[in-house]
Scaffold this motif. Structure first.
Motif, PDB file in Angstrom:
ATOM      1  N   SER A  49       0.804  -1.225   0.000  1.00  0.00           N
ATOM      2  CA  SER A  49       0.000   0.000   0.000  1.00  0.00           C
ATOM      3  C   SER A  49       0.834   1.271   0.000  1.00  0.00           C
ATOM      4  O   SER A  49       0.324   2.357  -0.322  1.00  0.00           O
ATOM      5  CB  SER A  49      -0.907   0.037   1.236  1.00  0.00           C
ATOM      6  OG  SER A  49      -0.122   0.152   2.426  1.00  0.00           O
ATOM      7  N   GLY A  50       2.104   1.153   0.392  1.00  0.00           N
ATOM      8  CA  GLY A  50       2.945   2.344   0.515  1.00  0.00           C
ATOM      9  C   GLY A  50       2.586   3.207   1.698  1.00  0.00           C
ATOM     10  O   GLY A  50       3.057   4.347   1.804  1.00  0.00           O
ATOM     11  N   LYS A  51       1.764   2.677   2.612  1.00  0.00           N
ATOM     12  CA  LYS A  51       1.351   3.457   3.784  1.00  0.00           C
ATOM     13  C   LYS A  51       2.139   3.044   5.026  1.00  0.00           C
ATOM     14  O   LYS A  51       2.715   1.956   5.069  1.00  0.00           O
ATOM     15  CB  LYS A  51      -0.154   3.326   3.999  1.00  0.00           C
ATOM     16  CG  LYS A  51      -0.919   3.943   2.822  1.00  0.00           C
ATOM     17  CD  LYS A  51      -2.402   4.031   3.025  1.00  0.00           C
ATOM     18  CE  LYS A  51      -3.029   4.831   1.871  1.00  0.00           C
ATOM     19  NZ  LYS A  51      -4.484   4.982   2.022  1.00  0.00           N
ATOM     20  N   CYS A  52       2.138   3.942   5.992  1.00  0.00           N
ATOM     21  CA  CYS A  52       3.011   3.801   7.153  1.00  0.00           C
ATOM     22  C   CYS A  52       2.298   3.207   8.357  1.00  0.00           C
ATOM     23  O   CYS A  52       1.111   3.499   8.604  1.00  0.00           O
ATOM     24  CB  CYS A  52       3.568   5.163   7.554  1.00  0.00           C
ATOM     25  SG  CYS A  52       4.927   5.732   6.512  1.00  0.00           S
ATOM     26  N   THR A 136      13.262  -5.478   2.198  1.00  0.00           N
ATOM     27  CA  THR A 136      12.094  -5.337   3.063  1.00  0.00           C
ATOM     28  C   THR A 136      12.163  -6.386   4.185  1.00  0.00           C
ATOM     29  O   THR A 136      13.056  -7.238   4.217  1.00  0.00           O
ATOM     30  CB  THR A 136      10.801  -5.510   2.255  1.00  0.00           C
ATOM     31  OG1 THR A 136      10.863  -6.769   1.551  1.00  0.00           O
ATOM     32  CG2 THR A 136      10.629  -4.362   1.256  1.00  0.00           C
ATOM     33  N   TYR A 137      11.205  -6.314   5.094  1.00  0.00           N
ATOM     34  CA  TYR A 137      11.190  -7.210   6.255  1.00  0.00           C
ATOM     35  C   TYR A 137       9.797  -7.751   6.483  1.00  0.00           C
ATOM     36  O   TYR A 137       8.790  -7.115   6.147  1.00  0.00           O
ATOM     37  CB  TYR A 137      11.595  -6.448   7.534  1.00  0.00           C
ATOM     38  CG  TYR A 137      13.006  -5.926   7.537  1.00  0.00           C
ATOM     39  CD1 TYR A 137      14.022  -6.621   8.172  1.00  0.00           C
ATOM     40  CD2 TYR A 137      13.319  -4.715   6.908  1.00  0.00           C
ATOM     41  CE1 TYR A 137      15.326  -6.130   8.184  1.00  0.00           C
ATOM     42  CE2 TYR A 137      14.618  -4.221   6.917  1.00  0.00           C
ATOM     43  CZ  TYR A 137      15.613  -4.932   7.559  1.00  0.00           C
ATOM     44  OH  TYR A 137      16.893  -4.452   7.577  1.00  0.00           O
ATOM     45  N   HIS A 138       9.742  -8.953   7.084  1.00  0.00           N
ATOM     46  CA  HIS A 138       8.515  -9.338   7.776  1.00  0.00           C
ATOM     47  C   HIS A 138       8.868  -9.513   9.246  1.00  0.00           C
ATOM     48  O   HIS A 138      10.021  -9.719   9.611  1.00  0.00           O
ATOM     49  CB  HIS A 138       7.839 -10.579   7.171  1.00  0.00           C
ATOM     50  CG  HIS A 138       8.685 -11.810   7.102  1.00  0.00           C
ATOM     51  ND1 HIS A 138       9.470 -12.146   6.005  1.00  0.00           N
ATOM     52  CD2 HIS A 138       8.855 -12.829   7.992  1.00  0.00           C
ATOM     53  CE1 HIS A 138      10.077 -13.300   6.225  1.00  0.00           C
ATOM     54  NE2 HIS A 138       9.737 -13.735   7.436  1.00  0.00           N
ATOM     55  N   SER A 152      -6.531  -8.421   4.822  1.00  0.00           N
ATOM     56  CA  SER A 152      -7.086  -8.489   3.459  1.00  0.00           C
ATOM     57  C   SER A 152      -6.303  -7.632   2.471  1.00  0.00           C
ATOM     58  O   SER A 152      -6.846  -7.187   1.459  1.00  0.00           O
ATOM     59  CB  SER A 152      -8.562  -8.069   3.451  1.00  0.00           C
ATOM     60  OG  SER A 152      -9.309  -8.876   4.348  1.00  0.00           O
ATOM     61  N   ALA A 153      -5.033  -7.388   2.789  1.00  0.00           N
ATOM     62  CA  ALA A 153      -4.178  -6.564   1.930  1.00  0.00           C
ATOM     63  C   ALA A 153      -4.829  -5.224   1.613  1.00  0.00           C
ATOM     64  O   ALA A 153      -4.682  -4.661   0.517  1.00  0.00           O
ATOM     65  CB  ALA A 153      -3.827  -7.304   0.641  1.00  0.00           C
ATOM     66  N   SER A 169       3.122 -12.889   1.625  1.00  0.00           N
ATOM     67  CA  SER A 169       2.431 -11.920   0.775  1.00  0.00           C
ATOM     68  C   SER A 169       2.977 -10.512   0.999  1.00  0.00           C
ATOM     69  O   SER A 169       3.633 -10.216   1.997  1.00  0.00           O
ATOM     70  CB  SER A 169       0.929 -11.929   1.085  1.00  0.00           C
ATOM     71  OG  SER A 169       0.690 -11.370   2.366  1.00  0.00           O
ATOM     72  N   ALA A 170       2.653  -9.623   0.055  1.00  0.00           N
ATOM     73  CA  ALA A 170       3.091  -8.233   0.166  1.00  0.00           C
ATOM     74  C   ALA A 170       2.442  -7.533   1.353  1.00  0.00           C
ATOM     75  O   ALA A 170       2.967  -6.539   1.852  1.00  0.00           O
ATOM     76  CB  ALA A 170       2.775  -7.482  -1.127  1.00  0.00           C
TER      77      ALA A 170
END
Length: 730
Positions: A49-52, A136-138, A152-153, A169-170
């Motif tokens: 989403s590019g959101k923080c 990136t990280y999970h 739900s992404a 998943s992303a």
């Protein structure tokens, strides 16, 4: 502080929570999976989403939702990864670093929401960062082995983060980006809330950090965030708009060592041009080439402008009212335009010319000051400052070493300390200081003091469970970025012994929820030593009772030592904010002076419930006094001193035989009950050695009455005659 209206309530952008559940490992995931993360504060951004990741509504309470939200640079979207064990971390929020990501109810179920909660070491509060291809990280929860996940992404703002079975998943993948500029080589550890700029840095990097800090601090009147933006010697093409709890300062020995081509300014856009609540900020030790030829410093109390060189003009308002600033050791090449400033003190400064006046403009030891002409215009001019010491400051020497410069004592002075070259004083190496950083305990601070260390408080809010005891002569206690101390459990925040040469500078002392009898004491009761050649001095020391939270203190500052210099202080019982009310933020008296030959420059004392200032010592001198009586007496009976209506703004005790005061203002605004009357603003014995010059009382909007200016002389100020002036008493 002068205001006819309450501040509009504008929450710091509702911030969003962020990321998705990630990870794919279990409770006992090996340390080998742990990945290096930024040491300082960072954003966490959902890949899909590019959101923080965001603390909802900038909340800090237990149970605050962690959500995703459009990235906005606020501190609610800044996170710190603090190691626990075996590669796991707790993830703290910058608004309150004691609050961490927490899986609600210690659940191991899919879709369990993530919240902020006071960290207690629980496995549900620990996360394993696992680096992915692409950087990136999970994040895997230690208790459940499940991943941080965006349900739900979703790409919507305010979507609450959860834990969910790790699936790659992303929606479980997050970018982590530092919000801190890497410090220049050789920079000491000054804590997480100090940024040091070097002229080799790009303009965009420097401007970006300045804008980020201003974005979080512009309206942040009562928040816990504190920031210091420090510029190493050199030239910078930037615009520094200075918000709440922000110090912008140069690191040169002279202000001309750091040049800002642009602006270092305070505006009142957040309050529709009304600068009457532009408090708690500072500009220090810089030269400015202002864009367009004029810079602006539209402020009121607790906003010092020190050691500045403006190569142009300086404007002190923003169209609406401004209410009480302070300038010292500064040079304005062009014109100072005070505009709507209601009162102002300039000390040991100079300018090409000065224009403007309102109620009480005071000039002490200034070059090119207007002639004394009170009340038309209301200029009070004293040619020389009898005894001064400028505020200590941090600087970098020619070899790149960080030091604290302590300016020398001056007597009968005029103009700046630096105009003729290197100022007189002493440089102290930084290793002589205990650098106080967020998380430091009162016990550790006291241990450092006992070991002979000076103190450098980095920006932060420090709760004290024991009084700080400054017992060694010549100790320096210097705060950066409006560092605040809060005494818990009714203690005194700081005791200063009756010794030579202690300097306390740049601190906000905020009353705790349990009543303190005294917030700060200088010298023990009955102190008799003299310190004429090396006095204790207090610089930009501010006191607050209520506003950020309920606060209570019977007295704010008691000065028992002799020869003390007060160099800009605001003692404020809050009239707006949190915890405000006649029976809530209770406070009798702001300042009590018992010592001999105490001198105050720029004394602001407001809203206390009994006498605002009580002066018991002989030989006292005050240059500029600004006061507002309490707004909120519910009725006359609640605010009566024996048979006298109301209490004094400034009371000199009957036993005093020598006292002098120049340029004093006291205002009333009894908005709870406008029928309330203060019999007088100032009280003093009828004695030829006790002299008051240039006094003004004002009934703001005619809301309430001050019957006399001093004793039974002068006035009234009321709905029929708002302003009353008195040139001399006796």
């Amino acid at each position: 502080m002068r205001t006819r209206s309450r501040p509009r309530v504008t929450p710091l952008l509702a911030l969003g929570g962020l990321l998705a559940t990630l990870v794919t490992t279990a409770v006992s995931a090996p340390a080998a999976q742990a990945a290096a993360l930024p040491d300082g504060w960072a954003t966490v951004t959902a890949k899909h989403s590019g959101k923080c990741a965001d603390a909802a509504a900038a909340g800090t309470a237990d149970g605050t939702a962690v959500q995703q939200y459009a990235c906005n640079g606020s501190t609610a979207q800044q996170w710190q990864f603090q190691a626990t064990s075996d590669g796991y971390v707790r993830v703290n929020n910058r608004n309150d670093a004691s609050k961490s990501w927490d899986v609600t109810d210690v659940s191991t179920a899919d879709a369990a929401p993530v919240q902020l909660w006071s960290y207690s070491g629980g496995a549900n509060q620990q996360w394993l960062p696992v680096e992915e291809a692409g950087g990136t990280y999970h994040f895997v929860n230690r208790n459940s082995g499940k991943c941080l996940d965006v349900p739900s992404a979703s790409t919507a703002d305010s979507t609450r983060l959860q834990q969910y079975t790790c699936n790659g998943s992303a929606a479980q993948s997050f970018g982590v980006d530092s919000t801190d500029i890497p410090p220049p080589a050789g920079t000491p550890d000054l804590g997480p809330n100090v940024t040091v700029f070097d002229p080799s840095m790009t303009k965009s990097a420097v401007q970006g950090k300045i804008d980020q800090v201003f974005g979080q601090q512009e309206e942040n009147q009562f928040g816990p965030q504190r920031q210091a933006l420090l510029f190493k010697p050199g030239s910078y093409d930037v615009d520094a708009n200075v918000g709440f709890y922000t110090q912008v300062a140069g690191l040169g020995l002279s202000p001309d060592d750091v040049t800002i081509n642009g602006a270092v300014h305070a505006e009142a856009d957040w309050f529709q041009g009304n600068a009457t609540q532009n408090f708690w900020r500072s500009a220090e030790n810089l030269s400015v080439n202002p864009t367009g030829g004029t810079d602006r410093w539209a402020v009121s109390q607790a906003a010092p402008y020190r050691r500045m060189h403006v190569r142009g003009n300086l404007q002190l308002d923003d169209g609406g009212w401004s209410s009480g600033g302070f300038m010292a050791d500064s040079k304005i090449d062009g014109q100072v335009r005070s505009g709507s400033q209601q009162q102002w003190l300039s000390r040991n400064s100079q300018w090409g010319s000065w224009t403007g006046s309102n109620w009480n403009m005071v000039f002490v030891g200034d070059v090119n000051a207007p002639a004394n002409s009170f009340p038309n215009p209301p200029y009070t001019t004293v040619a020389q400052s009898p005894v001064t010491r400028e505020k200590p400051f941090l600087y970098v020497d020619g070899a790149g070493a960080y030091k604290v410069f302590v300016p020398a004592l001056r007597t009968n002075s005029q103009g700046t300390t630096w105009a003729s070259g290197t100022p007189a004083g002493q440089s102290l190496p930084l290793d002589q200081f205990f650098v106080v950083k967020p998380g430091a305990t009162a016990a550790a601070i006291n241990a450092a003091l006992a070991a002979g260390k000076d103190l450098l408080f980095t920006p932060g809010v420090y709760h004290l469970n024991q009084t700080l005891n400054v017992n060694r002569a010549n100790t320096v206690v210097l705060g950066l970025g409006l560092a605040a101390v809060i005494p818990d459990n009714g203690i005194t925040a700081m005791n200063v012994a009756d010794v030579d040469g202690v300097k306390i500078a740049g601190l906000l002392i905020d009353a705790g929820t349990t009543n303190s009898q005294t917030l700060m004491q200088v010298g023990q009761p009955g102190a008799t030593a003299r310190h004429t050649g090396n006095p204790i001095s207090l610089h930009d020391v501010f006191f607050r009772i209520g506003g950020a939270a309920v606060g209570k203190a019977t007295q704010s500052l008691v000065v028992n030592s002799s020869d003390v210099i007060g160099d800009h202080m605001w003692l404020w019982r809050g009239d707006h904010g949190t915890g405000i009310g006649w029976n809530s933020n209770t406070a009798d008296t702001g300042l009590v002076v018992n010592g001999t030959d105490v001198t105050m420059y720029g004394l602001f004392v407001e809203h206390y419930q009994k006498h605002q200032v009580i002066w018991n010592g002989n030989g006292g001198r005050t240059y500029f006094f600004q006061n507002e009586m309490p707004y909120d007496p519910p009725n006359q009976a609640a605010w009566t001193n024996g048979s006298t209506r109301g209490y004094d703004a400034y009371k000199v005790s009957p036993s005093v035989t020598t006292h002098q005061a120049w340029g004093l203002g006291s205002y009333c605004y009894f908005n709870v009950n406008p029928s309330v009357v203060a019999e007088r603003a100032f009280e003093a014995p009828d004695n030829a050695g006790v002299r008051f010059r240039n006094m003004v009382t004002v009934s703001l909007g005619g809301t309430g009455t001050i019957n006399h200016v001093i004793n039974n002389t002068g006035g009234p100020s009321n709905s029929g005659s708002n302003v009353a002036n008195l040139v001399a008493y006796p």
